[in-house]
Design a protein around this motif. Structure first.
Motif, PDB file in Angstrom:
ATOM      1  N   LEU A  88     -11.135   4.254  12.644  1.00  0.00           N
ATOM      2  CA  LEU A  88     -10.712   5.177  11.590  1.00  0.00           C
ATOM      3  C   LEU A  88     -11.006   6.626  11.971  1.00  0.00           C
ATOM      4  N   VAL A  89     -12.194   6.859  12.519  1.00  0.00           N
ATOM      5  CA  VAL A  89     -12.529   8.223  12.952  1.00  0.00           C
ATOM      6  C   VAL A  89     -11.585   8.673  14.056  1.00  0.00           C
ATOM      7  N   GLY A  90     -11.296   7.780  14.996  1.00  0.00           N
ATOM      8  CA  GLY A  90     -10.360   8.134  16.060  1.00  0.00           C
ATOM      9  C   GLY A  90      -8.957   8.409  15.553  1.00  0.00           C
ATOM     10  N   ILE A  91      -8.522   7.679  14.530  1.00  0.00           N
ATOM     11  CA  ILE A  91      -7.202   7.919  13.941  1.00  0.00           C
ATOM     12  C   ILE A  91      -7.126   9.315  13.337  1.00  0.00           C
ATOM     13  N   PHE A  92      -8.141   9.687  12.579  1.00  0.00           N
ATOM     14  CA  PHE A  92      -8.119  11.005  11.934  1.00  0.00           C
ATOM     15  C   PHE A  92      -8.202  12.130  12.965  1.00  0.00           C
ATOM     16  N   MET A  93      -9.011  11.961  13.989  1.00  0.00           N
ATOM     17  CA  MET A  93      -9.100  12.983  15.033  1.00  0.00           C
ATOM     18  C   MET A  93      -7.789  13.109  15.795  1.00  0.00           C
ATOM     19  N   THR A 102       0.823  -1.210   0.000  1.00  0.00           N
ATOM     20  CA  THR A 102       0.000   0.000   0.000  1.00  0.00           C
ATOM     21  C   THR A 102       0.858   1.261   0.000  1.00  0.00           C
ATOM     22  N   SER A 103       1.896   1.268   0.817  1.00  0.00           N
ATOM     23  CA  SER A 103       2.767   2.437   0.897  1.00  0.00           C
ATOM     24  C   SER A 103       3.492   2.693  -0.418  1.00  0.00           C
ATOM     25  N   ALA A 104       3.914   1.639  -1.107  1.00  0.00           N
ATOM     26  CA  ALA A 104       4.619   1.817  -2.375  1.00  0.00           C
ATOM     27  C   ALA A 104       3.727   2.478  -3.420  1.00  0.00           C
ATOM     28  N   PHE A 105       2.501   2.036  -3.536  1.00  0.00           N
ATOM     29  CA  PHE A 105       1.608   2.624  -4.540  1.00  0.00           C
ATOM     30  C   PHE A 105       1.177   4.031  -4.152  1.00  0.00           C
ATOM     31  N   VAL A 106       0.985   4.285  -2.875  1.00  0.00           N
ATOM     32  CA  VAL A 106       0.665   5.648  -2.446  1.00  0.00           C
ATOM     33  C   VAL A 106       1.828   6.585  -2.757  1.00  0.00           C
ATOM     34  N   ARG A 158       5.637  12.849   8.081  1.00  0.00           N
ATOM     35  CA  ARG A 158       4.720  13.499   9.019  1.00  0.00           C
ATOM     36  C   ARG A 158       3.296  12.966   8.962  1.00  0.00           C
ATOM     37  N   GLU A 159       2.816  12.590   7.790  1.00  0.00           N
ATOM     38  CA  GLU A 159       1.404  12.244   7.660  1.00  0.00           C
ATOM     39  C   GLU A 159       1.156  10.884   7.017  1.00  0.00           C
ATOM     40  N   LEU A 160       1.651  10.690   5.796  1.00  0.00           N
ATOM     41  CA  LEU A 160       1.219   9.531   5.015  1.00  0.00           C
ATOM     42  C   LEU A 160       1.608   8.203   5.654  1.00  0.00           C
ATOM     43  N   SER A 161       2.849   8.071   6.062  1.00  0.00           N
ATOM     44  CA  SER A 161       3.294   6.776   6.597  1.00  0.00           C
ATOM     45  C   SER A 161       2.513   6.347   7.833  1.00  0.00           C
ATOM     46  N   PRO A 162       2.409   7.191   8.883  1.00  0.00           N
ATOM     47  CA  PRO A 162       1.637   6.725  10.045  1.00  0.00           C
ATOM     48  C   PRO A 162       0.155   6.537   9.773  1.00  0.00           C
ATOM     49  N   VAL A 163      -0.443   7.423   8.966  1.00  0.00           N
ATOM     50  CA  VAL A 163      -1.881   7.328   8.731  1.00  0.00           C
ATOM     51  C   VAL A 163      -2.219   6.138   7.838  1.00  0.00           C
ATOM     52  N   VAL A 164      -1.486   5.964   6.731  1.00  0.00           N
ATOM     53  CA  VAL A 164      -1.766   4.847   5.823  1.00  0.00           C
ATOM     54  C   VAL A 164      -1.523   3.515   6.519  1.00  0.00           C
ATOM     55  N   THR A 165      -0.446   3.413   7.268  1.00  0.00           N
ATOM     56  CA  THR A 165      -0.164   2.175   7.994  1.00  0.00           C
ATOM     57  C   THR A 165      -1.265   1.866   9.003  1.00  0.00           C
ATOM     58  N   LEU A 197       7.908   2.973  10.083  1.00  0.00           N
ATOM     59  CA  LEU A 197       9.256   3.248   9.593  1.00  0.00           C
ATOM     60  C   LEU A 197       9.549   2.477   8.313  1.00  0.00           C
ATOM     61  N   MET A 198       9.112   1.241   8.233  1.00  0.00           N
ATOM     62  CA  MET A 198       9.310   0.450   7.023  1.00  0.00           C
ATOM     63  C   MET A 198       8.493   1.001   5.859  1.00  0.00           C
ATOM     64  N   CYS A 199       7.282   1.429   6.139  1.00  0.00           N
ATOM     65  CA  CYS A 199       6.451   2.012   5.077  1.00  0.00           C
ATOM     66  C   CYS A 199       7.040   3.326   4.565  1.00  0.00           C
ATOM     67  N   PHE A 200       7.628   4.104   5.452  1.00  0.00           N
ATOM     68  CA  PHE A 200       8.281   5.340   5.017  1.00  0.00           C
ATOM     69  C   PHE A 200       9.442   5.033   4.075  1.00  0.00           C
ATOM     70  N   THR A 201      10.231   4.040   4.417  1.00  0.00           N
ATOM     71  CA  THR A 201      11.376   3.677   3.579  1.00  0.00           C
ATOM     72  C   THR A 201      10.933   3.177   2.211  1.00  0.00           C
ATOM     73  N   VAL A 202       9.954   2.302   2.182  1.00  0.00           N
ATOM     74  CA  VAL A 202       9.477   1.745   0.913  1.00  0.00           C
ATOM     75  C   VAL A 202       8.786   2.820   0.084  1.00  0.00           C
ATOM     76  N   GLY A 203       8.036   3.697   0.708  1.00  0.00           N
ATOM     77  CA  GLY A 203       7.376   4.771  -0.028  1.00  0.00           C
ATOM     78  C   GLY A 203       8.363   5.719  -0.694  1.00  0.00           C
ATOM     79  N   MET A 204       9.416   6.095   0.031  1.00  0.00           N
ATOM     80  CA  MET A 204      10.435   6.963  -0.564  1.00  0.00           C
ATOM     81  C   MET A 204      11.191   6.250  -1.671  1.00  0.00           C
TER      82      MET A 204
END
Length: 318
Positions: free
Chosen positions: A292-297, A112-116, A147-154, A210-217
Motif C-alpha cells: 500500500l505504501v509503495g502504491i501511494f508513493m 468497491t468502485s461503484a460505491f466510491v 487519473r486517480e480513483l480507478s487505478p488506486v482503488v483497484t 478499465l472495468m472499475c472506471f466504467t462501473v464507477g462512471m
C-alpha cells in the motif's frame, strides 16, 4: 585435496537441523574442493558444487538456537525480468494465477468502485449545483476516476485480496520447506512461483482498472439522474468532452506498475518468511502494508511525471 583452512569456527549439526556458530561465514567459488566439518567424534566430508551462495548464521528468537538460511546472490527481481524477456515462463501456472487475479477479483473491485463513485457524486453535485456548474460534474468525475480513483482503488483491493494471499501461500511453502523440494527436483522456485504471479498481476490490473472506471462512471450517472435531477446525457456528454486518450493510457500504466509492486513485494516477503506460523502472519501483514505504501508513493511519482503544468481539460465542459 584442498582444505578449508580459512574457516576457523567449528560447526555442529544437531537433531534440530540447525548450525551453531559464533560468527558468520561466506561460502563461494571453490574449484573442486572438499568441505569438512568436525563433529562429535565423527568427520563428514562432501563435495561442494561451484555455486556462489552466502550463508549467514542468525539467532532464532523463538528457541535460542541458530539456523542458517541460504540466500542466493542473484536478484530475484532481475531474474524475473530476464526470464520473462527470454520467454522461459511456466505458462500453465501463469494462466492459473491470471484467472485468480483477474476474473475472481472482478466482483469485489466493481462493487468497491461503484460505491466510491456514488460517494464522490454526492460531494461534487452538492457543491457544483450551488455554483451553477451542473454541466461540469461529469467531466470532473471522469477526470478523477480515470487519473486517480480507478487505478488506486483497484490496486488497494487487489493488494488486500491477492497480495495477502501471495505472501501467505509462499510463506507457508517456505516454512514447510516446499521451496527446498522444488530445488531438489531441479526447478527454480523463482521461475515456478514468483514469475507467473508477477506477470499475472501486471496483465490483470489494467483490465480491472478499465472495468472499475466504467462501473464507477455508470453508478455516478445513475445517482446524479435519480437523486439530483442531472440527466445522464449531461453527465456523459461532459465526461466525453473532458476526457483525453492520455487519461485512459495513464491509468493503464499506473495500474500495471501497481500490479508489479503488489506481486513483487508480496512474493519477496513470502519467500523470505522465517519462524513458522507466526512468521507467516507477520510476513503477510508486512507485505500488504508495504504494498500500500509503495502504491501511494508510485502514484505520486507517476502523477508528477504525467500531469505537469496547467490543465485545460475542463474548459470544454463548463
Amino acid at each position: 585435496m584442498q582444505t578449508t583452512s580459512q574457516l576457523h569456527p567449528t560447526y555442529y549439526f544437531s537433531s534440530r537441523s540447525s548450525i551453531r556458530s559464533n560468527s558468520s561465514m561466506k561460502l563461494g567459488g571453490w574449484n573442486s574442493s572438499q568441505l569438512g566439518f568436525t563433529g562429535r567424534g565423527q568427520s563428514l566430508r562432501f563435495l561442494t558444487p561451484i555455486h556462489k551462495t552466502r550463508l549467514f548464521v542468525i539467532s532464532d528468537a523463538d528457541d535460542g538456537h541458530a539456523y542458517a538460511p541460504v540466500l542466493e546472490e542473484d536478484s530475484n527481481t532481475n531474474h524475473v525480468i530476464i526470464q520473462t524477456l527470454k520467454g522461459k515462463v511456466h505458462w500453465r501456472n501463469t494462466l492459473q494465477q491470471l484467472e485468480r487475479v483477474g476474473p475472481k477479483s472482478v466482483g469485489v473491485c466493481l462493487l468497491t468502485s461503484a460505491f466510491v463513485g456514488m460517494v464522490f457524486t454526492i460531494q461534487f453535485v452538492r457543491e457544483f449545483t450551488r455554483l451553477g456548474l451542473n454541466r461540469s460534474v461529469g467531466g470532473v468525475l471522469a477526470l478523477v476516476f480515470s487519473r486517480e480513483l480507478s487505478p488506486v482503488v483497484t490496486s488497494i483491493v487487489v493488494a488486500g485480496r491477492i497480495g495477502s494471499a501471495f505472501a501467505a501461500e509462499l510463506g507457508t511453502m517456505q516454512v514447510s520447506e516446499q521451496t527446498d523440494t522444488l530445488r531438489v527436483l531441479g526447478s527454480n522456485p523463482v521461475d515456478y512461483l514468483v514469475t507467473p504471479r508477477v506477470i499475472a498481476s501486471s496483465l490483470a490490473l489494467p483490465f480491472l482498472t478499465l472495468m472499475c472506471f466504467t462501473v464507477g462512471m455508470a453508478s455516478s450517472a445513475l445517482l446524479a439522474d435519480s437523486v439530483y435531477g442531472i440527466s445522464i446525457n449531461v453527465i456523459l456528454d461532459s465526461a466525453q468532452r473532458a476526457l483525453r486518450s492520455w487519461d485512459i493510457i495513464s491509468a493503464m500504466i499506473k495500474s500495471q506498475v501497481f500490479g508489479m509492486i503488489i506481486s513483487i513485494v508480496s512474493c519477496a516477503w513470502g519467500v523470505t518468511t522465517m519462524g513458522g506460523a507466526k512468521g507467516v502472519g507477520e510476513s503477510t501483514t508486512s507485505a500488504v502494508v508495504i504494498s500500500l505504501v509503495g502504491i501511494f508513493m508510485a502514484d505520486f511519482a507517476l502523477s508528477y511525471c504525467f500531469f505537469q503544468g496547467a490543465g485545460d481539460s475542463l474548459k470544454n465542459c463548463v
